[in-house]
Design a protein around this motif. Structure first.
Motif, PDB file in Angstrom:
ATOM      1  N   VAL A 153      44.618 106.484  84.854  1.00 29.10           N
ATOM      2  CA  VAL A 153      44.374 107.603  85.781  1.00 29.10           C
ATOM      3  C   VAL A 153      45.670 108.374  86.020  1.00 29.10           C
ATOM      4  O   VAL A 153      45.680 109.618  86.042  1.00 29.10           O
ATOM      5  CB  VAL A 153      43.786 107.076  87.105  1.00 29.10           C
ATOM      6  N   GLU A 154      46.785 107.652  86.193  1.00 28.72           N
ATOM      7  CA  GLU A 154      48.067 108.326  86.412  1.00 28.72           C
ATOM      8  C   GLU A 154      48.493 109.102  85.166  1.00 28.72           C
ATOM      9  O   GLU A 154      49.018 110.211  85.262  1.00 28.72           O
ATOM     10  CB  GLU A 154      49.128 107.297  86.795  1.00 28.72           C
ATOM     11  N   PHE A 155      48.275 108.513  83.985  1.00 28.25           N
ATOM     12  CA  PHE A 155      48.677 109.174  82.745  1.00 28.25           C
ATOM     13  C   PHE A 155      47.907 110.470  82.523  1.00 28.25           C
ATOM     14  O   PHE A 155      48.474 111.492  82.116  1.00 28.25           O
ATOM     15  CB  PHE A 155      48.464 108.223  81.559  1.00 28.25           C
ATOM     16  N   TRP A 156      46.595 110.433  82.772  1.00 29.64           N
ATOM     17  CA  TRP A 156      45.746 111.598  82.545  1.00 29.64           C
ATOM     18  C   TRP A 156      45.593 112.480  83.778  1.00 29.64           C
ATOM     19  O   TRP A 156      44.838 113.449  83.761  1.00 29.64           O
ATOM     20  CB  TRP A 156      44.361 111.161  82.066  1.00 29.64           C
ATOM     21  N   ASP A 157      46.321 112.144  84.842  1.00 34.94           N
ATOM     22  CA  ASP A 157      46.289 112.937  86.075  1.00 34.94           C
ATOM     23  C   ASP A 157      44.861 113.069  86.614  1.00 34.94           C
ATOM     24  O   ASP A 157      44.392 114.165  86.955  1.00 34.94           O
ATOM     25  CB  ASP A 157      46.888 114.329  85.822  1.00 34.94           C
ATOM     26  N   GLY A 158      44.145 111.942  86.664  1.00 33.57           N
ATOM     27  CA  GLY A 158      42.776 111.951  87.160  1.00 33.57           C
ATOM     28  C   GLY A 158      42.702 112.183  88.657  1.00 33.57           C
ATOM     29  O   GLY A 158      43.551 111.706  89.416  1.00 33.57           O
ATOM     30  N   GLU A 159      41.707 112.949  89.084  1.00 32.42           N
ATOM     31  CA  GLU A 159      41.519 113.249  90.512  1.00 32.42           C
ATOM     32  C   GLU A 159      40.391 112.421  91.122  1.00 32.42           C
ATOM     33  O   GLU A 159      40.366 112.197  92.328  1.00 32.42           O
ATOM     34  CB  GLU A 159      41.189 114.727  90.688  1.00 32.42           C
ATOM     35  N   THR A 160      39.442 112.002  90.291  1.00 32.46           N
ATOM     36  CA  THR A 160      38.291 111.246  90.772  1.00 32.46           C
ATOM     37  C   THR A 160      37.919 110.183  89.745  1.00 32.46           C
ATOM     38  O   THR A 160      37.957 110.441  88.539  1.00 32.46           O
ATOM     39  CB  THR A 160      37.071 112.168  90.989  1.00 32.46           C
ATOM     40  N   VAL A 161      37.570 108.997  90.220  1.00 33.23           N
ATOM     41  CA  VAL A 161      37.063 107.935  89.351  1.00 33.23           C
ATOM     42  C   VAL A 161      35.594 107.720  89.691  1.00 33.23           C
ATOM     43  O   VAL A 161      35.251 107.512  90.862  1.00 33.23           O
ATOM     44  CB  VAL A 161      37.854 106.630  89.533  1.00 33.23           C
ATOM     45  N   ILE A 162      34.737 107.791  88.685  1.00 31.09           N
ATOM     46  CA  ILE A 162      33.295 107.664  88.893  1.00 31.09           C
ATOM     47  C   ILE A 162      32.815 106.363  88.256  1.00 31.09           C
ATOM     48  O   ILE A 162      32.945 106.181  87.039  1.00 31.09           O
ATOM     49  CB  ILE A 162      32.538 108.859  88.278  1.00 31.09           C
ATOM     50  N   PHE A 163      32.282 105.473  89.074  1.00 28.64           N
ATOM     51  CA  PHE A 163      31.746 104.205  88.585  1.00 28.64           C
ATOM     52  C   PHE A 163      30.263 104.360  88.263  1.00 28.64           C
ATOM     53  O   PHE A 163      29.515 105.000  89.018  1.00 28.64           O
ATOM     54  CB  PHE A 163      31.945 103.100  89.630  1.00 28.64           C
ATOM     55  N   ASN A 164      29.847 103.732  87.182  1.00 29.42           N
ATOM     56  CA  ASN A 164      28.449 103.767  86.775  1.00 29.42           C
ATOM     57  C   ASN A 164      27.642 102.678  87.480  1.00 29.42           C
ATOM     58  O   ASN A 164      26.620 102.225  86.968  1.00 29.42           O
ATOM     59  CB  ASN A 164      28.341 103.579  85.253  1.00 29.42           C
ATOM     60  N   HIS A 165      28.102 102.255  88.647  1.00 27.08           N
ATOM     61  CA  HIS A 165      27.493 101.134  89.369  1.00 27.08           C
ATOM     62  C   HIS A 165      27.660 101.374  90.868  1.00 27.08           C
ATOM     63  O   HIS A 165      28.413 102.248  91.300  1.00 27.08           O
ATOM     64  CB  HIS A 165      28.167  99.805  88.987  1.00 27.08           C
TER      65      HIS A 165
END
Length: 448
Positions: free
Chosen positions: A76-88
């Motif tokens: 997430v830090e490498f790709w500069d992610g703003e949101t993590v979406i879980f499929n659960h």
């Protein structure tokens, strides 16, 4: 405190999203992950990465385990992610732990669907239902860090007990808002019930279009009814039900209803919230199950639609399967399949290219026409009450008068309802039938 109920604070479409999917069985879970991708894209998210793993059971703290959680953090830090979406579904504590570790928003598949629904709802009923579902989901995650706003003392003097905490205050506001929404929904549902009863009194058959989301329901609905319902190649392109009346050869005026698309593992709070909207499917005379004939997961999606139909109380509604999008499959032409009794059970068509639409309309007429008759009547001038009732039922297709003032009507309606009407008027309806000659209502045709 209005921000408490602003679900958009938790997730905003267009964010750079990282997807997480865990396989807890030996079966291939690629279909579920692909669906999560489509959901994320439908919400406007930019997918920057995907993490998959296999576990025997969820980790109590991070759901995916501390090792995978650390790997996810670096990604997430490498790709500069703003949101993590879980499929659960995550527990509130797992969600908080992951947000603290990752330093970004963490949402679940249910929250993502709710966000899409909130964005697509257009009618007042749809908006109320979405907000009610959102609050039901938010209630289990209502944890605030605003301890500095809590009343540490209650009553007079310094000996009073603890006052209302911020969490208690939030819960009270949420409960009050839920009660308000339910009261407003009750009014809207009453209005919808009145419309349904009016159609029932008129005896108009209802055909609902159901199916997996993005199977082409709205495109087919537009083709059948010449409507302009929004249709796009995305999940949940339309949310609110749309009704249109079409005149069919054997059944006369027929109401077609386009409903919200289904999805596998549809959250139960959404099913409960949208039962009123899905009443068109539940109370229809025939359900057209629209199926993407080129979908690799076609059988699984048919099973998901059947499961949702059971959940909303529509399991007993007769179904005509419509295999759509045959224009994408070489060598397949429009055709009709029949069951053992000779009735149409499946039709292969293309709603977009308008292939096989005549076959579909014929199959619908055959399925609905079991209890419908087409008659020509000649009513004398003193049969005004009977004529008025036929108009109220929506049974009259055409009308003309002869030189002596007799009213010549062509009607199409349910045999059962016409037999009951004839009984109320002392059998007069039978006496006025001119075509087919010698037509008679039989007692067994209208008895309950």
């Amino acid at each position: 405190m209005t921000a408490l109920f602003d679900f958009d604070e938790r997730y905003k479409g267009g964010a750079r999203a990282f997807l997480v999917s865990v396989n807890f069985s030996q079966n291939d879970d690629s279909g579920s992950l692909e669906e999560l991708k489509m959901l994320a894209i439908s919400s406007g998210a930019e997918i920057v990465g995907i993490l998959t793993c296999t576990r025997s059971s969820p980790d109590p703290k991070y759901f995916i385990g501390s090792g995978k959680a650390a790997e996810l953090k670096s990604q997430v830090e490498f790709w500069d992610g703003e949101t993590v979406i879980f499929n659960h579904e995550l527990s509130p504590s797992q969600e908080r732990n992951l947000e603290g570790l990752l330093g970004c928003r963490v949402i679940t598949r249910t929250a993502l669907i709710l966000d899409i629904f909130a964005d697509r709802a257009r009618t007042r009923e749809g908006k109320l239902q979405v907000e009610l579902a959102q609050l039901g989901y938010l209630e289990t995650r209502l944890v605030r860090g605003w301890t500095h706003l809590e009343r540490q003392r209650g009553g007079f003097g310094l000996r009073g007990g603890p006052g209302e905490t911020q969490l208690e205050y939030d819960r009270r506001l949420l409960k009050e808002r839920v009660n308000t929404l339910r009261r407003e929904l009750a009014v809207v549902e009453k209005q919808r019930d009145q419309g349904g009863r009016a159609r029932s009194r008129r005896g108009l058959p209802v055909v609902s279009l159901v199916g997996y989301t993005n199977s082409g329901k709205s495109t087919l609905f537009n083709t059948l009814t010449n409507a302009d319902v929004y249709a796009a190649d995305q999940l949940f392109a339309t949310l609110d039900p749309t009704l249109r009346t079409v005149t069919l050869p054997r059944t006369g005026k027929t109401v077609f209803a386009d409903t919200v698309g289904f999805i596998r593992e549809l959250p139960h709070n959404l099913v409960a919230a949208f039962k009123a909207t899905l009443r068109e499917a539940r109370e229809s005379d025939l359900a057209l199950m629209v199926i993407d004939s080129g979908d690799e997961d076609m059988k699984e999606k048919i099973a998901s639609v059947e499961e949702v139909m059971e959940d909303i109380g529509a399991g007993s509604v007769p179904v005509l399967k419509v295999y759509n999008k045959i224009d994408r499959i070489p060598g397949i032409s429009p055709h009709v399949e029949h069951d053992s009794s000779g009735m149409p059970c499946a039709v292969s068509i293309s709603g977009k290219e308008k292939l096989g639409i005549d076959l579909l309309l014929q199959a619908i007429s055959e399925r609905l026409g079991r209890d419908r008759v087409c008659l020509e009547l000649c009513l004398p001038p003193d049969a005004g009450a009977l004529r008025q009732r036929l108009f109220e039922m929506g049974a009259i297709d055409s009308e003309s008068y002869d030189d002596i003032g007799c009213d010549h009507l062509r009607i199409t309606h349910s045999l059962t309802e016409l037999a009951r009407l004839s009984a109320r008027f002392g059998g007069d309806l039978e006496r006025f039938v001119t075509v087919p000659a010698g037509f008679r209502f039989h007692k067994e045709s209208w008895e309950d």
